[in-house]
Enzyme design. Structure first.
Site, PDB file in Angstrom:
ATOM      1  N   HIS A   6       0.769  -1.109   0.071  1.00  0.00           N
ATOM      2  CA  HIS A   6      -0.006   0.043  -0.101  1.00  0.00           C
ATOM      3  C   HIS A   6       0.825   1.273   0.030  1.00  0.00           C
ATOM      4  O   HIS A   6       0.565   2.219  -0.411  1.00  0.00           O
ATOM      5  CB  HIS A   6      -1.058   0.081   1.117  1.00  0.00           C
ATOM      6  CG  HIS A   6      -0.413   0.253   2.598  1.00  0.00           C
ATOM      7  ND1 HIS A   6      -0.097  -0.816   3.672  1.00  0.00           N
ATOM      8  CD2 HIS A   6      -0.086   1.592   3.013  1.00  0.00           C
ATOM      9  CE1 HIS A   6       0.222   0.015   4.525  1.00  0.00           C
ATOM     10  NE2 HIS A   6       0.380   1.256   4.423  1.00  0.00           N
ATOM     11  N   ASP A  55      -0.611  -7.413   1.003  1.00  0.00           N
ATOM     12  CA  ASP A  55       0.114  -5.980   1.063  1.00  0.00           C
ATOM     13  C   ASP A  55       1.411  -6.222   1.365  1.00  0.00           C
ATOM     14  O   ASP A  55       1.999  -6.475   2.453  1.00  0.00           O
ATOM     15  CB  ASP A  55      -0.736  -5.466   2.531  1.00  0.00           C
ATOM     16  CG  ASP A  55      -0.172  -3.997   2.646  1.00  0.00           C
ATOM     17  OD1 ASP A  55       0.431  -3.380   1.661  1.00  0.00           O
ATOM     18  OD2 ASP A  55      -0.448  -3.320   3.638  1.00  0.00           O
ATOM     19  N   SER A  94       4.027   1.893   8.448  1.00  0.00           N
ATOM     20  CA  SER A  94       3.672   0.820   7.503  1.00  0.00           C
ATOM     21  C   SER A  94       5.120   0.384   6.716  1.00  0.00           C
ATOM     22  O   SER A  94       5.781   1.214   6.326  1.00  0.00           O
ATOM     23  CB  SER A  94       2.712   1.652   6.323  1.00  0.00           C
ATOM     24  OG  SER A  94       1.532   1.417   6.995  1.00  0.00           O
TER      25      SER A  94
END
Ligand code: 4AZ
Length: 829
Positions: free
Chosen positions: A632, A680, A776
């Protein structure tokens, strides 16, 4: 300081030089004014003497010399100015490429010849019309010219005109050249008649179909190759034979390739292009690419597909009309580059089917996307009407590597499915899914939702008993699959979504004299292992190595992660030590338990990824040149381009990295789903591998063995420079760490619902310790008890807020991606 010093030292010198130069200039510069005074002096001297004293350097010679010098200077300046103007002009040229259909002129084969009178007449007419459109528009000051590149026939009748429009202007004002604005000028010039409700209107006297007008920004290099001024390896093919293969091949080992293959088929037919192999430098389509267009010029809104990596898998694509363009670009060839492909002319197919399903329950037939096994083109549609013989039987659809889910507010990325008036969206997955429609009459419509061609789909169909979807004795996975009850919990992930493991009871017979081994799922039989190895008795060397074992030079399979890297040599050739230097096994004491700041150097695999110079995501070092991160982080046009990214390694305080490298390549998992965050995961290749001299500060983390299960309650660490609280508006300057507990998958599913087998949850029930924005892509590191090595169990992916009670962080389960990682980083094995 440097500046001040240079100012002081230069002053006296300035004074001296200017003094001298003033004297010299005054002597020469005022010569003409002094002439009357000097003349008498000159006259009083004998002529010979003057000649002797200054035979050459007299005033006239000096004037002459000065004139010559000034003349040369003027010529040089003028040449430079001319070169500059020319260069600026080409730099500031803006190219637009497009097409439209003229409806009232009949096509003649002569239009295919660029030198023919027919082509030249139409081209001139169109160019005059386009000239008039733009010279009377707001762009008139910048309009330079229009060039018709191709005139072809259209299945809708009339002529299809492919053309370029060129503007020239200074860069500073380039922003007014928005693509839509330039296209709008052309479209707005078509005068349609509202009363007769047709899309055909008059463009300065030409009958043009408004719906056919496309105009996009184009490239100068494409302009010169497609209008014929720079032929390179560009070709034009006309195919008029059905069921014949036309070969297309090009290759080179050095230099550059900028090829444009224009393919034209019989009108009313389509082109199927089959690509057998592509040799290309993988670079995310920035420089090197193979692009397939649904037109004769590189109009980006008509692109059907782009290939930017080498491939040897047969891929085929179908056009939506009788035209196709193939561009192959490799501007700097270092090793063999090229393509091997062929194309055919195929008839247009209607995809409308009525299917009567038999009474026997089970899968009995297959349906597929239009033009299967080719990629199906944008806007293509297919309908199926199914009917079962009994109202108690519904229709079951088994999708191969594909799944459909109720359409949400967001658009569909890979196929709209309308099933009995309900809308679903499709996505590609790596396993089968089953969708059951509890009705004996089922009307299905599939429409390509992507702008590009989409991967071919194969779906098995059959009837099923509406009141009992799974046969007696089988278990229904939440993906719709029915698996034999006896296969549950045996170590094999039958359901793919792990729904069979949620309430897992061990069905395999217990070990005789010992218990099951807790960690390290073993080899050979693929089942959980007994402590005493009893279950492996029948496991011989002749069994091929599975993905948890590796072959030594002597052809014996050894278990990965067994004695590997602990000093004991398993393979006589040492091949088991290849991936040894990961996850350094120093004690965990270095970490400050419960504290926020890490110790410098405690997480040597932690990476900060900067986008356009700002920290954006985390990543983990897994080898000298590869990092693992979250997909992402790279979702979207700009983010998926590696150019603006830099990786900062061996860093403690944000911005003070021991090593930085631009990113050469980003590989986002092909099944990444931006709506559910499934798959992801992304790999990043560094442009520059980190050097051996930094191995104390930078170290790779170990990738877990494929399919390794994590254990709920296990404690691991999440690290990153992300926000320290949900409400913070910036990340932490110092690398942070938090100890988190791995959650039971069932608990996580009950919290979030949409937790797939590619995800795992970690946190603390009270909240507090969690990843947050900016973390992330960073690691969830777990220390293996057996050898103390650090394993990358997860990648920070998503979660509901940060540190909220009962909402753990969600991580990508790395053990599910080991073969995928090895596909790109084989050196890890
Ligand atoms: C993020 O936006 C993010 N609490 C990462 C992890 C979590 C939430 C948000 C989990 O990068």
């Amino acid at each position: 300081m440097d500046k001040a010093m240079s100012g002081v030292s230069s002053k006296p010198a300035d004074v001296n030089i200017s003094n001298i130069s003033i004297q010299v200039v005054s002597a020469q510069g005022k010569l003409p004014g002094r002439r009357p005074q000097r003349k008498p002096i000159g006259k009083s001297r004998p002529k010979k003497q003057i000649k002797k004293k200054a035979p050459f350097w007299n005033v006239q010679s000096k004037i002459l010399l000065l004139t010559v010098f000034l003349f040369i200077l003027a010529i040089t300046a003028w040449t430079l100015l001319w070169l500059y103007i020319n260069k600026t002009e080409s730099k500031d040229a803006f190219y637009f490429v497009g097409m439209f259909r003229i409806t009232n002129i009949e096509f003649h084969p002569e239009y295919r010849q660029k030198e023919s009178r027919e082509f030249l007449t139409v081209a001139q007419t169109v160019q005059q019309v386009v000239n008039l459109v733009y010279t009377t528009s707001a762009f008139s000051k910048f309009y330079k010219q229009s060039v018709v590149a191709d005139v072809s026939n259209s299945s809708k009748g009339g002529l299809l005109i492919h053309f370029w429009v060129v503007f020239v202007m200074p860069h500073a004002k380039g922003h007014i050249f928005c693509e839509d604005c330039v296209a709008a000028v052309l479209k707005d010039s078509i005068q349609t008649n509202i009363i007769n409700r047709t899309s055909v209107g008059s463009l300065q006297g030409l009958a043009v179909d408004m719906d056919s007008v496309v105009l996009n920004a184009g490239l100068r290099s494409d302009y010169s190759s497609t209008i014929g001024s720079d032929k390179g390896c560009s070709r034009h093919f006309y195919a008029d034979h059905l069921s014949r293969c036309y070969p297309l091949e090009i290759s080179a080992t050095s230099g550059r390739l900028m090829c444009h293959f224009k393919l034209v088929a019989l009108v009313g037919h389509l082109i199927r292009l089959s690509i057998e192999s592509v040799q290309i430098e993988a670079d995310n389509c920035v420089m090197d690419s193979l692009a397939i267009y649904d037109s004769l010029l590189p109009i980006h809104s008509t692109v059907l597909y782009r290939i930017c990596e080498p491939t040897r898998t047969l891929l085929s694509f179908v056009s939506t009309n009788n035209l196709m363009l193939l561009t192959f670009k490799a501007p700097q060839i270092r090793r063999l580059s090229g393509i091997r492909a062929y194309f055919e002319v195929i008839p247009e197919q209607k995809c409308e089917n009525n299917v009567l399903v038999k009474e026997i329950t089970g899968f009995e037939g297959k349906i597929s996307s239009p033009y299967y096994p080719s990629y199906y083109p944008p806007k293509s549609k297919c309908t199926w009407k199914f009917q079962t013989p009994l109202s108690t039987l519904g229709i079951a659809l088994k999708f191969h590597n594909y799944s459909i889910a109720k359409k949400s507010v967001k658009g569909c990325e890979h196929g709209w499915w309308e099933i009995n008036e309900h809308m679903y969206c499709g996505s590609y997955v790596d396993h089968q899914t089953i969708f059951r429609v509890p009705s004996h009459l089922v009307h299905i419509q599939l429409q390509c939702s992507s702008k590009l061609s989409d991967k071919p789909l194969l779906v098995e169909y059959g009837s099923y008993n509406i009141s009992q979807p799974c046969p007696v004795g089988s278990f229904r996975c939440s993906s719709g699959l029915c698996i034999p009850q006896a296969q549950r919990c045996d170590g094999v992930n039958d359901c793919f979504d792990e729904s069979d493991e949620l309430f897992c009871v061990t069905l395999k017979p217990a070990c005789n004299a010992s218990s099951f081994r807790q960690h390290d799922p073993l080899v050979c039989d693929g089942f959980r292992d007994c402590e005493d190895g009893q279950d492996e008795q029948n496991c011989t060397q002749s069994i091929p190595c599975n993905n948890r074992t590796f072959k030594c030079g002597n052809d014996i399979c050894f278990r990965k992660q067994s004695a590997k890297c602990d000093g004991a040599v398993d393979c006589p050739d040492g091949s088991d030590e290849a991936g040894c230097s990961c996850g350094g096994s120093w004690p965990a004491l270095l970490r400050v338990t419960g504290g926020a700041d890490t110790q410098e150097g405690a997480w040597p695999w932690q990476v900060s990824l900067h986008f356009l110079g700002s920290a954006y995501c985390g990543a983990s070092v897994i080898s000298r040149e590869w990092l693992l991160s979250a997909a992402h982080c790279f979702h979207g046009n700009r983010l998926s381009d590696p150019t603006p990214w830099t990786a900062h390694l061996g860093m403690y305080v944000q911005g003070n990295a021991k090593f930085t490298s631009p990113v050469k390549r980003i590989v986002v998992h092909e099944y990444y789903n931006s709506q559910t965050f499934d798959y992801d995961i992304a790999l990043l290749q560094l442009s520059v591998a980190w050097p051996d001299t930094l191995k104390q500060l930078i170290q790779p983390i170990c990738i877990p063995p494929a399919g390794q299960k994590v254990h709920s309650g296990e404690r691991c660490w999440v690290t990153g420079w992300g926000r320290r609280h949900e409400a913070d508006n910036k990340g932490s300057p110092v690398l942070q760490q938090a100890e988190v507990e791995l959650f039971d998958q069932t608990v996580c599913v009950s919290t979030y619902g949409i937790i797939t087998s590619r995800m795992l949850c970690a946190g603390v029930l009270s909240g507090k310790r969690d990843a947050c924005r900016g973390d992330s892509g960073g690691p969830l590191s777990c220390r293996r008890k057996s050898d103390g090595k650090w394993i990358l169990a997860g990648i920070v992916s998503w979660g509901h807020g940060c540190g909220r009670p009962n909402f753990p962080g969600v991580y990508t389960r790395v053990s599910n991606f080991v073969p995928w990682i090895h596909k790109y980083v084989p050196s890890l094995l």
